[in-house]
Design a protein around this motif. Structure first.
Motif, PDB file in Angstrom:
ATOM      1  N   LEU A   1       5.691   1.166  20.311  1.00  0.00           N
ATOM      2  CA  LEU A   1       4.896   0.343  19.395  1.00  0.00           C
ATOM      3  C   LEU A   1       5.794  -0.496  18.492  1.00  0.00           C
ATOM      4  CD1 LEU A   1       2.126   2.918  18.369  1.00  0.00           C
ATOM      5  CD2 LEU A   1       1.935   1.040  20.012  1.00  0.00           C
ATOM      6  N   GLY A   2       6.933   0.054  18.111  1.00  0.00           N
ATOM      7  CA  GLY A   2       7.849  -0.691  17.236  1.00  0.00           C
ATOM      8  C   GLY A   2       8.534  -1.857  17.909  1.00  0.00           C
ATOM      9  N   GLN A   3       8.514  -1.912  19.248  1.00  0.00           N
ATOM     10  CA  GLN A   3       9.162  -3.005  19.956  1.00  0.00           C
ATOM     11  C   GLN A   3       8.442  -4.334  19.764  1.00  0.00           C
ATOM     12  OE1 GLN A   3      12.288  -2.594  21.406  1.00  0.00           O
ATOM     13  NE2 GLN A   3      11.830  -0.795  20.150  1.00  0.00           N
ATOM     14  N   ALA A   4       7.207  -4.276  19.283  1.00  0.00           N
ATOM     15  CA  ALA A   4       6.475  -5.531  19.046  1.00  0.00           C
ATOM     16  C   ALA A   4       7.189  -6.402  18.018  1.00  0.00           C
ATOM     17  CB  ALA A   4       5.055  -5.213  18.569  1.00  0.00           C
ATOM     18  N   TYR A   5       7.882  -5.769  17.057  1.00  0.00           N
ATOM     19  CA  TYR A   5       8.577  -6.532  16.029  1.00  0.00           C
ATOM     20  C   TYR A   5       9.757  -7.327  16.580  1.00  0.00           C
ATOM     21  CZ  TYR A   5       5.960  -3.354  13.020  1.00  0.00           C
ATOM     22  OH  TYR A   5       4.960  -2.634  12.410  1.00  0.00           O
TER      23      TYR A   5
END
Length: 379
Positions: A72-76
């Motif tokens: 989920l953090g890879q979206a940033y």
């Protein structure tokens, strides 16, 4: 405004995108192999298992949850954006909209009055057209020391603002300016002029006298008795009308909402709601800048930069606010715990901007009043 030229442009670093996405892809492959390895354990014959299945299941679940959080953090990192503004392409000063600046404080014992007034002075010194800047201070404690400090800040602004404008001072928070090791003059030409040296010494002496008056008032026991009072009537005082005609100084408005022990107050969020309503009756500016009491404006051109986005016809109708990153001082020398929160302001915000999903932090944003009202404010 030059119609053929944009007020701002967006930059997407193709190299950063390539590196981020490649890293994410390789990391995903490694996670896939790890999950396969963990899952294959449960298909083995019970006699061949060397580890209890309950322990293996616990570790597998933990790793799976961490993998999902990482994913989920890879979206940033998918499409980070940077933006460049061109304030020189804005319309003439008489066509720029008015701005209400909100500074919020709650307890003079925890938020020293001198520091609060430095934030107020930095907001008053913004590079914006005359008569189109209004500064409101919300004092949720209803403390007389804060009200007195605002009055003193209004008097000191008569000297501080012309000094900043005359010499093009960039650091317009007095405390930060006088504590700087080097002057913010880029080519050093101001330092070599005798007139500048004399004016700086004079304004510094005035600032020390201003601090002394504020601090001496705060030391008076009668002045600090109600410094954290939660039982006081509403107070609204407009400061600055007498000297506003002599010097280009924004009018200050002191606001202390009514507080009674039997009613919840929701601290600064409730105070901000009151400020919006009070300002709607006094100045009703179409745009608002919200500042916490210890976050001063370190760039006097920020208002014009924000207008480069609000004046863009392509995005203005759907845009609510323009958010500036926070910069922290008084951090330890090595800052091993990232107290500056650089990961948020340098990585998360540009990444969310690229996904068209930014969040609103509690300070440093220029918001359109209409976005709160839900309709036109001219009615």
């Amino acid at each position: 405004m030059e119609k053929s030229l944009p007020l701002h442009v967006c930059h997407v670093s193709k190299l950063s995108i390539l590196i981020n996405r490649s890293h994410g892809f390789l990391h995903s492959i490694a996670i896939a192999f790890l999950i396969y390895y963990r899952a294959s354990f449960f298909f083995q014959e019970p006699e061949t298992r060397e580890t209890p299945w309950s322990l293996w299941l616990t570790v597998s679940v933990c790793e799976l949850l961490l993998s999902i959080a990482w994913l989920l953090g890879q979206a940033y990192y998918w499409r980070p954006l940077t933006r460049t503004v061109f304030p020189e392409r804005l319309p003439e000063d008489d066509k720029l909209p008015a701005i209400d600046v909100f500074v919020l404080t709650a307890d003079p014992s925890k938020e020293p009055t001198v520091e609060v007034m430095n934030t107020v002075l930095s907001a008053m010194a913004l590079d914006y057209p005359r008569g189109k800047l209004h500064v409101y201070l919300s004092d949720d404690a209803g403390a007389s020391v804060t009200l007195n400090g605002l009055r003193e800040a209004g008097r000191f602004a008569k000297s501080w603002l012309p000094f900043c404008k005359k010499y093009g001072i960039k650091t317009r928070c007095p405390e930060a300016y006088f504590l700087a090791l080097e002057d913010d003059d880029e080519d050093g030409s101001l330092i070599r002029t005798m007139e500048f040296k004399a004016d700086r010494e004079m304004i510094q002496a005035e600032y020390e006298a201003f601090k002394g008056r504020v601090m001496s008032f705060g030391e008076d026991s009668e002045s600090t008795t109600n410094s954290t009072s939660r039982d006081h009537p509403a107070v609204i005082e407009v400061i600055g009308t007498k000297f506003n005609a002599e010097v280009d100084v924004p009018i200050l408005v002191y606001v202390a909402r009514e507080k009674r022990p039997s009613y919840p107050h929701h601290f600064k969020a409730g105070a901000l709601n009151v400020l919006i309503r009070v300002s709607g009756l006094i100045s009703n500016s179409p745009y608002m800048l919200v500042l916490d009491c210890d976050h001063y404006c370190n760039d006097p051109t920020s208002a014009r930069q924000a207008m480069c986005f609000h004046f863009d016809p392509k995005i203005s109708s759907t845009m609510s606010f323009v958010l500036f990153p926070q910069r922290f001082h008084n951090i330890s020398k090595h800052d091993i715990y990232d107290s500056r929160i650089r990961g948020v302001f340098a990585t998360l915000w540009p990444g969310m901007d690229g996904l068209r999903g930014p969040i609103l932090t509690g300070t440093g944003f220029y918001m359109k009043r209409e976005s709160l009202y839900g309709s036109s404010i001219n009615g």
